[in-house]
Design a protein around this motif. Structure first.
Motif, mmCIF file in Angstrom:
data_model
loop_
_atom_site.group_PDB
_atom_site.id
_atom_site.type_symbol
_atom_site.label_atom_id
_atom_site.label_comp_id
_atom_site.label_asym_id
_atom_site.label_seq_id
_atom_site.Cartn_x
_atom_site.Cartn_y
_atom_site.Cartn_z
ATOM 1 N N MET A 43 0.831 -1.210 0.000
ATOM 2 C CA MET A 43 0.000 0.000 0.000
ATOM 3 C C MET A 43 0.863 1.258 0.000
ATOM 4 N N ARG A 44 1.945 1.226 0.744
ATOM 5 C CA ARG A 44 2.857 2.373 0.783
ATOM 6 C C ARG A 44 3.481 2.600 -0.597
ATOM 7 N N LEU A 45 3.971 1.518 -1.214
ATOM 8 C CA LEU A 45 4.588 1.642 -2.532
ATOM 9 C C LEU A 45 3.588 2.170 -3.556
ATOM 10 N N LEU A 46 2.369 1.639 -3.539
ATOM 11 C CA LEU A 46 1.342 2.109 -4.474
ATOM 12 C C LEU A 46 1.031 3.589 -4.264
ATOM 13 N N ALA A 47 0.932 4.008 -3.013
ATOM 14 C CA ALA A 47 0.593 5.404 -2.719
ATOM 15 C C ALA A 47 1.677 6.365 -3.206
ATOM 16 N N VAL A 48 2.937 6.079 -2.888
ATOM 17 C CA VAL A 48 3.999 7.007 -3.287
ATOM 18 C C VAL A 48 4.245 6.951 -4.793
ATOM 19 N N GLU A 50 1.954 6.313 -7.216
ATOM 20 C CA GLU A 50 0.902 7.065 -7.899
ATOM 21 C C GLU A 50 1.028 8.563 -7.647
ATOM 22 N N ALA A 51 1.426 8.939 -6.453
ATOM 23 C CA ALA A 51 1.595 10.369 -6.155
ATOM 24 C C ALA A 51 2.594 11.001 -7.114
ATOM 25 N N ALA A 52 3.703 10.324 -7.347
ATOM 26 C CA ALA A 52 4.734 10.868 -8.239
ATOM 27 C C ALA A 52 4.251 10.900 -9.683
ATOM 28 N N GLU A 53 3.566 9.850 -10.112
ATOM 29 C CA GLU A 53 3.056 9.849 -11.493
ATOM 30 C C GLU A 53 2.052 10.971 -11.692
ATOM 31 N N GLU A 54 1.128 11.116 -10.749
ATOM 32 C CA GLU A 54 0.075 12.122 -10.895
ATOM 33 C C GLU A 54 0.629 13.541 -10.811
ATOM 34 N N ALA A 55 1.623 13.746 -9.963
ATOM 35 C CA ALA A 55 2.158 15.092 -9.767
ATOM 36 C C ALA A 55 3.135 15.511 -10.864
ATOM 37 N N HIS A 56 3.869 14.564 -11.438
ATOM 38 C CA HIS A 56 4.944 14.939 -12.359
ATOM 39 C C HIS A 56 4.895 14.276 -13.730
ATOM 40 N N VAL A 57 4.723 12.966 -13.778
ATOM 41 C CA VAL A 57 4.869 12.245 -15.047
ATOM 42 C C VAL A 57 3.707 12.519 -15.989
ATOM 43 N N HIS A 58 2.477 12.381 -15.502
ATOM 44 C CA HIS A 58 1.329 12.628 -16.381
ATOM 45 C C HIS A 58 1.290 14.069 -16.894
ATOM 46 N N PRO A 59 1.601 15.072 -16.054
ATOM 47 C CA PRO A 59 1.633 16.439 -16.600
ATOM 48 C C PRO A 59 2.678 16.627 -17.705
ATOM 49 N N VAL A 60 3.859 16.003 -17.557
ATOM 50 C CA VAL A 60 4.877 16.101 -18.611
ATOM 51 C C VAL A 60 4.375 15.416 -19.880
ATOM 52 N N ALA A 61 3.775 14.243 -19.719
ATOM 53 C CA ALA A 61 3.236 13.526 -20.890
ATOM 54 C C ALA A 61 2.147 14.351 -21.568
ATOM 55 N N ARG A 62 1.292 14.967 -20.770
ATOM 56 C CA ARG A 62 0.201 15.779 -21.324
ATOM 57 C C ARG A 62 0.757 16.901 -22.206
ATOM 58 N N ARG A 63 1.865 17.520 -21.773
ATOM 59 C CA ARG A 63 2.439 18.637 -22.524
ATOM 60 C C ARG A 63 3.334 18.179 -23.674
ATOM 61 N N ALA A 64 4.054 17.071 -23.501
ATOM 62 C CA ALA A 64 5.098 16.696 -24.464
ATOM 63 C C ALA A 64 4.627 15.788 -25.590
ATOM 64 N N LEU A 65 3.560 15.061 -25.381
ATOM 65 C CA LEU A 65 3.138 14.069 -26.374
ATOM 66 C C LEU A 65 2.006 14.604 -27.243
ATOM 67 N N ALA A 66 1.984 14.166 -28.485
ATOM 68 C CA ALA A 66 0.953 14.627 -29.429
ATOM 69 C C ALA A 66 -0.447 14.316 -28.908
ATOM 70 N N SER A 67 -0.654 13.126 -28.398
ATOM 71 C CA SER A 67 -1.968 12.753 -27.852
ATOM 72 C C SER A 67 -1.922 12.775 -26.323
ATOM 73 N N ALA A 146 9.528 10.729 -1.451
ATOM 74 C CA ALA A 146 10.073 10.842 -0.099
ATOM 75 C C ALA A 146 9.091 11.517 0.859
ATOM 76 N N TYR A 147 8.179 12.326 0.335
ATOM 77 C CA TYR A 147 7.261 13.087 1.186
ATOM 78 C C TYR A 147 5.788 12.758 0.962
ATOM 79 N N ALA A 148 5.492 11.889 0.027
ATOM 80 C CA ALA A 148 4.104 11.606 -0.355
ATOM 81 C C ALA A 148 3.348 10.862 0.742
ATOM 82 N N PRO A 149 2.022 10.959 0.726
ATOM 83 C CA PRO A 149 1.215 10.125 1.625
ATOM 84 C C PRO A 149 1.539 8.651 1.403
ATOM 85 N N THR A 150 1.383 7.849 2.453
ATOM 86 C CA THR A 150 1.763 6.438 2.364
ATOM 87 C C THR A 150 0.565 5.503 2.288
ATOM 88 N N ARG A 151 -0.615 6.063 2.092
ATOM 89 C CA ARG A 151 -1.818 5.244 1.893
ATOM 90 C C ARG A 151 -2.730 5.995 0.935
#
Length: 186
Positions: A43-48, A50-67, A146-151
């Motif tokens: 649960m801790r691994l899943l929480a941290v 997803e937090a990183a993907e939602e905060a950083h990766v998806h926004p970069v993909a949204r801006r950088a990729l054609a679709s 390192a700082y994300a919620p753990t659940r």
């Protein structure tokens, strides 16, 4: 921090975590005294993660990729659905009624989502974003984790709420984790 770790980019980190998540689901299903600890780690691994993907990766993909906008929207929708399952699973807990059934439902949703991320989003990011930017994104992912919620938290499911929740919910979750860990030791 080891030099090798600093050279890892966001795709390396998140893909490796997908493998850890797969193993984590398996361990959380095993009977015996280690089940609770395996469940909490998962649960801790899943929480941290997803937090990183939602905060950083998806926004970069949204801006950088054609679709990117459509791709990020699909990933966020999948994450919301998976988060509902994970919240239910968290409340049931490893000793609760229906645990294995819920764990299996969550496993299917999470692993299907991870496979689509790797196939659609991560592969496209590797082509569209330079190595240097992906390494910087990797550093952002590590910092967030390192700082994300753990659940899982029901309302934390996009870039803004993840960035706002980390300094508040992260320390609260970690304090609760410590108290629970100490209670289980005695």
């Amino acid at each position: 921090m080891a030099l090798g770790l600093m050279k890892q980019d966001a795709v390396d980190i998140l893909t490796r975590q997908h493998s850890q998540i797969r193993r984590g689901f398996y361990r959380a299903a095993l009977p015996g005294p280690g089940r609770r600890r395996a469940f909490e780690r998962l649960m801790r691994l899943l929480a941290v993660h997803e937090a990183a993907e939602e905060a950083h990766v998806h926004p970069v993909a949204r801006r950088a990729l054609a679709s990117g906008s459509a791709l990020a929207a699909r990933r966020r929708q999948e994450e919301k659905q998976a988060k509902k399952l994970l919240i239910d699973l968290w409340h049931i807990g490893p000793g609760g009624r229906g645990y294995l059934r819920r764990l299996n439902e969550a496993r299917r949703a999470v692993l299907a989502h991870a496979a689509r991320e790797e196939r659609e989003e991560f592969a496209a990011l590797r082509k569209a974003v330079g190595d240097r930017r992906l390494r910087m994104l990797g550093a952002e992912v590590r910092m967030t984790q390192a700082y994300a919620p753990t659940r899982p938290h029901r309302w934390v499911n996009n870039e803004a709420t993840n960035k706002l929740a980390a300094p508040v919910l992260g320390p609260l979750d970690r304090a609760r984790d410590l108290v629970q860990h100490m209670a289980h030791r005695h």
